[in-house]
Design a protein around this motif. Sequence first.
Motif, PDB file in Angstrom:
ATOM      1  N   ASP A  38      15.734 -72.137  14.459  1.00 36.61           N
ATOM      2  CA  ASP A  38      15.477 -73.149  15.635  1.00 36.61           C
ATOM      3  C   ASP A  38      16.482 -72.876  16.913  1.00 36.61           C
ATOM      4  O   ASP A  38      15.879 -72.924  17.974  1.00 36.61           O
ATOM      5  N   SER A  39      17.593 -72.539  16.771  1.00 37.21           N
ATOM      6  CA  SER A  39      18.510 -72.149  18.016  1.00 37.21           C
ATOM      7  C   SER A  39      17.939 -71.039  18.501  1.00 37.21           C
ATOM      8  O   SER A  39      17.981 -71.015  19.901  1.00 37.21           O
ATOM      9  N   LEU A  40      17.349 -70.022  18.071  1.00 35.70           N
ATOM     10  CA  LEU A  40      17.045 -68.688  18.612  1.00 35.70           C
ATOM     11  C   LEU A  40      15.493 -69.096  19.348  1.00 35.70           C
ATOM     12  O   LEU A  40      15.405 -68.671  20.457  1.00 35.70           O
ATOM     13  N   ILE A  41      14.726 -69.830  18.747  1.00 39.59           N
ATOM     14  CA  ILE A  41      13.690 -70.310  19.371  1.00 39.59           C
ATOM     15  C   ILE A  41      13.755 -71.173  20.485  1.00 39.59           C
ATOM     16  O   ILE A  41      13.327 -70.895  21.632  1.00 39.59           O
ATOM     17  N   THR A  42      14.822 -71.953  20.378  1.00 34.03           N
ATOM     18  CA  THR A  42      15.225 -72.805  21.747  1.00 34.03           C
ATOM     19  C   THR A  42      15.586 -71.900  22.733  1.00 34.03           C
ATOM     20  O   THR A  42      15.400 -72.328  23.874  1.00 34.03           O
ATOM     21  N   ALA A  43      16.341 -70.950  22.283  1.00 33.79           N
ATOM     22  CA  ALA A  43      16.929 -70.142  23.371  1.00 33.79           C
ATOM     23  C   ALA A  43      15.993 -69.229  23.902  1.00 33.79           C
ATOM     24  O   ALA A  43      16.188 -68.300  24.704  1.00 33.79           O
ATOM     25  N   ASP A  44      14.698 -69.434  23.678  1.00 29.95           N
ATOM     26  CA  ASP A  44      13.656 -68.607  24.318  1.00 29.95           C
ATOM     27  C   ASP A  44      13.376 -67.049  23.623  1.00 29.95           C
ATOM     28  O   ASP A  44      12.840 -66.250  24.247  1.00 29.95           O
ATOM     29  N   VAL A  45      14.045 -67.078  22.650  1.00 26.05           N
ATOM     30  CA  VAL A  45      14.005 -65.463  22.114  1.00 26.05           C
ATOM     31  C   VAL A  45      12.479 -65.300  21.769  1.00 26.05           C
ATOM     32  O   VAL A  45      12.103 -63.854  21.504  1.00 26.05           O
ATOM     33  N   GLY A  46      11.842 -66.087  21.442  1.00 24.02           N
ATOM     34  CA  GLY A  46      10.137 -65.827  20.851  1.00 24.02           C
ATOM     35  C   GLY A  46      10.173 -65.978  19.417  1.00 24.02           C
ATOM     36  O   GLY A  46      10.996 -65.804  18.810  1.00 24.02           O
ATOM     37  N   ILE A  47       8.994 -66.554  19.123  1.00 19.63           N
ATOM     38  CA  ILE A  47       8.603 -66.903  17.349  1.00 19.63           C
ATOM     39  C   ILE A  47       8.995 -65.596  16.828  1.00 19.63           C
ATOM     40  O   ILE A  47       9.343 -65.530  15.738  1.00 19.63           O
ATOM     41  N   GLU A  48       8.183 -64.599  17.216  1.00 22.11           N
ATOM     42  CA  GLU A  48       7.800 -63.252  16.530  1.00 22.11           C
ATOM     43  C   GLU A  48       9.287 -62.669  16.383  1.00 22.11           C
ATOM     44  O   GLU A  48       9.777 -62.353  15.266  1.00 22.11           O
ATOM     45  N   PRO A  49      10.077 -62.534  17.574  1.00 20.50           N
ATOM     46  CA  PRO A  49      11.249 -61.621  17.379  1.00 20.50           C
ATOM     47  C   PRO A  49      12.327 -62.474  16.381  1.00 20.50           C
ATOM     48  O   PRO A  49      13.119 -62.026  15.805  1.00 20.50           O
ATOM     49  N   THR A  50      12.356 -63.845  16.547  1.00 18.56           N
ATOM     50  CA  THR A  50      13.149 -64.581  15.801  1.00 18.56           C
ATOM     51  C   THR A  50      13.028 -64.569  14.344  1.00 18.56           C
ATOM     52  O   THR A  50      13.894 -64.274  13.580  1.00 18.56           O
ATOM     53  N   ARG A  51      11.660 -64.419  13.809  1.00 21.27           N
ATOM     54  CA  ARG A  51      11.222 -64.344  12.566  1.00 21.27           C
ATOM     55  C   ARG A  51      11.957 -62.972  11.947  1.00 21.27           C
ATOM     56  O   ARG A  51      12.630 -62.904  10.964  1.00 21.27           O
ATOM     57  N   VAL A  52      11.826 -61.874  12.732  1.00 24.10           N
ATOM     58  CA  VAL A  52      12.116 -60.731  12.471  1.00 24.10           C
ATOM     59  C   VAL A  52      13.606 -60.563  12.319  1.00 24.10           C
ATOM     60  O   VAL A  52      14.301 -60.200  11.283  1.00 24.10           O
ATOM     61  N   ILE A  53      14.622 -61.119  13.214  1.00 24.49           N
ATOM     62  CA  ILE A  53      15.770 -61.268  13.298  1.00 24.49           C
ATOM     63  C   ILE A  53      16.609 -61.975  12.234  1.00 24.49           C
ATOM     64  O   ILE A  53      17.393 -61.436  11.505  1.00 24.49           O
ATOM     65  N   VAL A  54      15.867 -63.195  11.937  1.00 27.65           N
ATOM     66  CA  VAL A  54      16.411 -63.892  10.937  1.00 27.65           C
ATOM     67  C   VAL A  54      16.285 -63.581   9.447  1.00 27.65           C
ATOM     68  O   VAL A  54      17.111 -63.252   8.712  1.00 27.65           O
ATOM     69  N   GLU A  55      15.193 -62.837   9.346  1.00 25.60           N
ATOM     70  CA  GLU A  55      14.780 -62.175   7.858  1.00 25.60           C
ATOM     71  C   GLU A  55      15.991 -60.949   7.883  1.00 25.60           C
ATOM     72  O   GLU A  55      16.300 -61.057   6.557  1.00 25.60           O
ATOM     73  N   ARG A  56      15.999 -60.113   8.758  1.00 22.90           N
ATOM     74  CA  ARG A  56      17.028 -59.137   8.561  1.00 22.90           C
ATOM     75  C   ARG A  56      18.254 -59.426   8.400  1.00 22.90           C
ATOM     76  O   ARG A  56      19.269 -58.858   7.538  1.00 22.90           O
ATOM     77  N   LEU A  57      18.674 -60.638   9.182  1.00 25.73           N
ATOM     78  CA  LEU A  57      20.100 -61.305   8.883  1.00 25.73           C
ATOM     79  C   LEU A  57      20.255 -61.703   7.496  1.00 25.73           C
ATOM     80  O   LEU A  57      21.155 -61.648   7.034  1.00 25.73           O
ATOM     81  N   ARG A  58      19.306 -62.471   7.121  1.00 22.15           N
ATOM     82  CA  ARG A  58      19.491 -63.037   5.619  1.00 22.15           C
ATOM     83  C   ARG A  58      19.529 -61.994   4.628  1.00 22.15           C
ATOM     84  O   ARG A  58      20.594 -62.052   3.819  1.00 22.15           O
ATOM     85  N   GLU A  59      18.773 -60.809   4.967  1.00 19.70           N
ATOM     86  CA  GLU A  59      18.989 -59.795   3.921  1.00 19.70           C
ATOM     87  C   GLU A  59      20.232 -59.278   3.965  1.00 19.70           C
ATOM     88  O   GLU A  59      21.083 -58.773   2.903  1.00 19.70           O
ATOM     89  N   ARG A  60      20.688 -59.139   5.209  1.00 13.38           N
ATOM     90  CA  ARG A  60      22.229 -58.502   5.458  1.00 13.38           C
ATOM     91  C   ARG A  60      23.285 -59.168   4.425  1.00 13.38           C
ATOM     92  O   ARG A  60      24.091 -58.816   4.025  1.00 13.38           O
ATOM     93  N   VAL A  61      23.153 -60.878   5.052  1.00 14.93           N
ATOM     94  CA  VAL A  61      24.164 -61.487   4.440  1.00 14.93           C
ATOM     95  C   VAL A  61      24.050 -61.464   2.997  1.00 14.93           C
ATOM     96  O   VAL A  61      25.154 -61.594   2.341  1.00 14.93           O
ATOM     97  N   ARG A  62      22.925 -61.473   2.500  1.00 19.78           N
ATOM     98  CA  ARG A  62      22.898 -61.406   0.854  1.00 19.78           C
ATOM     99  C   ARG A  62      23.247 -60.164   0.296  1.00 19.78           C
ATOM    100  O   ARG A  62      24.158 -60.144  -0.564  1.00 19.78           O
ATOM    101  N   VAL A  63      22.935 -58.971   0.962  1.00 16.62           N
ATOM    102  CA  VAL A  63      23.492 -57.669   0.419  1.00 16.62           C
ATOM    103  C   VAL A  63      24.875 -57.612   0.510  1.00 16.62           C
ATOM    104  O   VAL A  63      25.604 -57.197  -0.415  1.00 16.62           O
ATOM    105  N   LEU A  64      25.583 -58.039   1.605  1.00 15.20           N
ATOM    106  CA  LEU A  64      26.885 -57.788   1.950  1.00 15.20           C
ATOM    107  C   LEU A  64      27.722 -58.927   1.473  1.00 15.20           C
ATOM    108  O   LEU A  64      28.986 -58.741   1.090  1.00 15.20           O
ATOM    109  N   GLY A  65      27.046 -59.971   0.960  1.00 15.99           N
ATOM    110  CA  GLY A  65      27.682 -61.195   0.680  1.00 15.99           C
ATOM    111  C   GLY A  65      28.633 -61.790   1.593  1.00 15.99           C
ATOM    112  O   GLY A  65      29.777 -62.220   1.257  1.00 15.99           O
TER     113      GLY A  65
END
Length: 299
Positions: A38-65
């Motif tokens: 929501d924060s990213l979308i509110t900041a006008d990052v756009g829905i599609e780019p936000t989805r990609v960024i959050v997905e990649r971030l979640r994956e990194r956080v998971r892998v790196l713990g």
Amino acid sequence: LVRLRARLSRSQNALGRGLLAVLSRDHLDEDAWEEIEDSLITADVGIEPTRVIVERLRERVRVLGSRTVTEVREQLAEELTAALDPGMDRTLASTKADGPAVILVVGVNGAGKTTTCGKIARVLVADGRSVVLGAADTFRAAASEQLATWGERVGAETVRGPEGADPASVAFDAVKRGIDTGVDTVLIDTAGRLQNKVGLMDELGKVKRVVEKHGPVDETLLILDATTGQNGLEQARVFMEAVNVTGVVLTKLDGTAKGGIVIAVQNKLGIPVKLVGLGEGPDDLAPFEPKAFVDALLD
Ligand code: GDP
């Protein structure tokens, strides 16, 4: 960078504020991820780019713990920077070996074209270059006056036509003057009447064709007002159909809490953001650097 940070935080950046709250929790649960989105979308990052960024971030956080706020924030910064394609060439084509480099400046009325022409001229002149300004926005009565004032202020000659003159002929004369006087750069300010799309495209096409009688246009800068948010992207497409846009200048970033629009622009248009406008004054223009920008955005 210091000024960029001051200007962005002065507008109480929505992204930094929203994220800080979420990231300070000790556990990133589903709700937290949604809030980051929501924060990213509110900041006008756009829905599609936000989805990609959050997905990649979640994956990194998971892998790196990753656990700490600092870690997650750092990884988010890296993802946002990556979304801005940091490898893109953002230099302005402002000189060339055989005559002046020609820069065409396009965008809707009020986006900040005339002001940006003045600011760019100022940077170039301060850098020891010589500049001719071409006042091809003959539609708006005050535009040519305004550009000439900038010219006087920064030390650049302004070529103007009579009121209502053919924009293409003023542009032609400006480039000719630039060639005759041996300057480094000719900057051409154009009109942007978006309400008449066909007329606008015809006019810009003609300006470009006529200027090209002297030689190629070296850079076409699209000026976008950051405060228009996602609507600006629609306008951008109209211009991209009319002329070959080679760079974007995002103006009025000082006046919006939605700095994420840079990411949307870069992602959706695929054209490098080269400069950002941070105020109305002559020094309020900065080269766009993805990493510094993201750092300021998350500050
Ligand atoms: P044009 O119609 O596209 O040529 O737009 P102008 O250059 O006349 O700018 C329209 C208004 O926006 C003017 O009042 C400018 O001072 C203002 N402006 C342009 N760039 C910026 C910027 O980066 N920040 C702020 N706050 N105002 C800007």
